[in-house]
Design a protein around this motif. Structure first.
Motif, PDB file in Angstrom:
ATOM      1  N   ASN A 197       6.598  -7.416   6.996  1.00 16.72           N
ATOM      2  CA  ASN A 197       7.070  -6.962   8.301  1.00 16.72           C
ATOM      3  C   ASN A 197       6.027  -6.831   9.410  1.00 16.72           C
ATOM      4  O   ASN A 197       6.255  -6.151  10.410  1.00 16.72           O
ATOM      5  N   HIS A 198       4.922  -7.535   9.259  1.00 15.49           N
ATOM      6  CA  HIS A 198       4.006  -7.684  10.404  1.00 15.49           C
ATOM      7  C   HIS A 198       3.331  -9.056  10.262  1.00 15.49           C
ATOM      8  O   HIS A 198       3.539  -9.952  11.057  1.00 15.49           O
ATOM      9  N   GLN A 199       2.561  -9.194   9.185  1.00 12.87           N
ATOM     10  CA  GLN A 199       2.220 -10.549   8.762  1.00 12.87           C
ATOM     11  C   GLN A 199       3.325 -10.994   7.794  1.00 12.87           C
ATOM     12  O   GLN A 199       3.807 -10.206   6.979  1.00 12.87           O
ATOM     13  N   ILE A 200       3.743 -12.249   7.924  1.00  8.28           N
ATOM     14  CA  ILE A 200       4.819 -12.746   7.068  1.00  8.28           C
ATOM     15  C   ILE A 200       4.316 -13.955   6.304  1.00  8.28           C
ATOM     16  O   ILE A 200       3.779 -14.890   6.886  1.00  8.28           O
ATOM     17  N   ASP A 201       4.494 -13.915   4.992  1.00  7.69           N
ATOM     18  CA  ASP A 201       4.117 -15.038   4.139  1.00  7.69           C
ATOM     19  C   ASP A 201       5.355 -15.929   3.997  1.00  7.69           C
ATOM     20  O   ASP A 201       6.316 -15.562   3.307  1.00  7.69           O
ATOM     21  N   PRO A 202       5.369 -17.102   4.636  1.00  2.00           N
ATOM     22  CA  PRO A 202       6.595 -17.910   4.642  1.00  2.00           C
ATOM     23  C   PRO A 202       7.029 -18.366   3.258  1.00  2.00           C
ATOM     24  O   PRO A 202       8.226 -18.541   3.022  1.00  2.00           O
ATOM     25  N   LYS A 236       0.859  -1.186   0.000  1.00  2.80           N
ATOM     26  CA  LYS A 236       0.000   0.000   0.000  1.00  2.80           C
ATOM     27  C   LYS A 236       0.895   1.236   0.000  1.00  2.80           C
ATOM     28  O   LYS A 236       1.712   1.415   0.898  1.00  2.80           O
ATOM     29  N   ILE A 262       8.826 -15.402   1.612  1.00  3.05           N
ATOM     30  CA  ILE A 262      10.037 -15.057   2.377  1.00  3.05           C
ATOM     31  C   ILE A 262      11.116 -16.132   2.190  1.00  3.05           C
ATOM     32  O   ILE A 262      12.304 -15.837   2.155  1.00  3.05           O
ATOM     33  N   ALA A 311      13.296 -13.109   9.470  1.00  6.42           N
ATOM     34  CA  ALA A 311      12.648 -14.144   8.659  1.00  6.42           C
ATOM     35  C   ALA A 311      13.406 -14.449   7.357  1.00  6.42           C
ATOM     36  O   ALA A 311      13.775 -15.609   7.119  1.00  6.42           O
ATOM     37  N   ASP A 338       3.163  -4.579   5.199  1.00  6.38           N
ATOM     38  CA  ASP A 338       2.987  -5.400   6.401  1.00  6.38           C
ATOM     39  C   ASP A 338       2.033  -6.577   6.179  1.00  6.38           C
ATOM     40  O   ASP A 338       1.815  -7.370   7.074  1.00  6.38           O
ATOM     41  N   ALA A 339       1.518  -6.736   4.965  1.00  6.58           N
ATOM     42  CA  ALA A 339       0.692  -7.914   4.669  1.00  6.58           C
ATOM     43  C   ALA A 339       1.525  -9.161   4.403  1.00  6.58           C
ATOM     44  O   ALA A 339       1.024 -10.277   4.522  1.00  6.58           O
ATOM     45  N   SER A 359      13.246  -6.520  14.006  1.00  9.85           N
ATOM     46  CA  SER A 359      12.691  -7.836  13.950  1.00  9.85           C
ATOM     47  C   SER A 359      12.533  -8.351  12.517  1.00  9.85           C
ATOM     48  O   SER A 359      12.606  -9.559  12.265  1.00  9.85           O
ATOM     49  N   SER A 360      12.303  -7.427  11.565  1.00  6.93           N
ATOM     50  CA  SER A 360      11.850  -7.883  10.242  1.00  6.93           C
ATOM     51  C   SER A 360      12.947  -8.463   9.368  1.00  6.93           C
ATOM     52  O   SER A 360      12.669  -9.078   8.346  1.00  6.93           O
TER      53      SER A 360
END
Lengths: 196, 196
Positions: free
Chosen positions: B27-32, B13, B35, B63, B23-24, B59-60
């Motif tokens: 860096n908030h929700q993470i799509d493994p 966005k 990633i 992953a 963050d979708a 933190s981001s």
């Protein structure tokens, strides 16, 4: 989980009867091979639970969650810690007290990523007093989602968190449960904890 | 990396001409799944660099670093952010200024996990002003280790960080470089950035 217990014995450092330092492979330096095995083991234990989302908390819960998420085919959301949460109507928030640091932090998750209908697996590196898990449970409640259970890498069985969470009727799977750190030695609890 | 650019267009966005929210999936929700592909792509680009350790920052960065570490067969160390670092002779520390939050944080890494002789790959989710990478470079210098390069998920090419780091002679591999966010649209830079 034998691999994990061996690693704790080999690389963990008992700093006192309450403190086990595992920053050589879990929460500062991370060994991707063992963390992958850990994440997959947690995923296996919840394979039939219909998980739709993994919820963890920054920072050390993120690595095992990634591998569990990959195995279960679901996304991972990590709750953010902050001193004071930005005012926003779009956040689920709760408070987490740290006994070791003696500070209370706000944690938050965007409503966009946790919703009614989600079946959530909580994952964290440590379970000690259970405050982080309680905070995450409150966030799941606020979202109107369901908690399937909690996957923990290392549970300190001599601290009250495990009992507190299990007595709420929530399934807790800990890959290693420590019974005692007395005399500088790690003693594990075998099997499932029982409470009088 | 086409997969990543497609994901940015689909799920990112554009909040302003400076801010892209991802963050979708990052860096908030993470799509493994994505990633994992990102971590492996970074690893591939540094496959011949003799990497012995990955350094990231909570933190981001954690992953993607996990999957890169697994692919390269090396451990991941994440620098911790804290308001004031506990006094300890065993820490490498530097300061990182965040322009978005307008705060300066101390970051630290234990000397146990970064040493002379290490060949280090820095990984982070975003490169904008470059302050986090500069802080990590200083920590690598303090350790007497060598920097092999920097792997970035998303570089904001219109901000000065990429130029700053590349002009130090450091190899920067960014999987997506954003040229502009004007008019609510993501425009990517193709190829390698050049500077006058």
């Amino acid at each position: 989980m034998k691999l994990l217990k061996d690693k704790i014995v080999e690389e963990g450092k008992v700093l006192s009867k309450d403190v086990l330092k595992v920053d050589a492979f879990l929460n500062h330096q991370i060994d991707p091979v063992i963390i992958k095995a850990i994440g997959e083991e947690i995923a296996d234990r919840f394979a039939e639970a219909g998980i739709t989302k993994i919820l963890t908390i920054e920072s050390s819960g993120i690595a095992p969650s990634m591998f569990a998420g990959l195995e279960l085919g679901v996304s991972v959301v990590f709750a953010r810690k902050s001193k004071s949460v930005t005012l926003s109507g779009n956040l689920l928030t709760s408070k987490v007290h740290s006994f070791t640091k003696n500070v209370t932090s706000d944690i938050s998750v965007s409503k966009d990523f946790l919703q009614e209908g989600d079946v959530v697996l909580i994952i964290d590196d440590f379970l000690a007093n259970g405050q982080a898990v309680l905070g995450l449970l409150e966030i799941i409640d606020q979202a109107g989602a369901t908690t399937a259970g909690v996957g923990i890498v290392i549970e300190k069985g001599f601290q009250p968190g495990g009992k507190l969470i299990r007595e709420k009727g929530i399934r807790v799977e800990s890959l290693a449960i420590i019974k005692s750190l007395e005399n500088g030695t790690v003693e594990f609890l075998e099997g499932t904890p029982t409470y009088e």
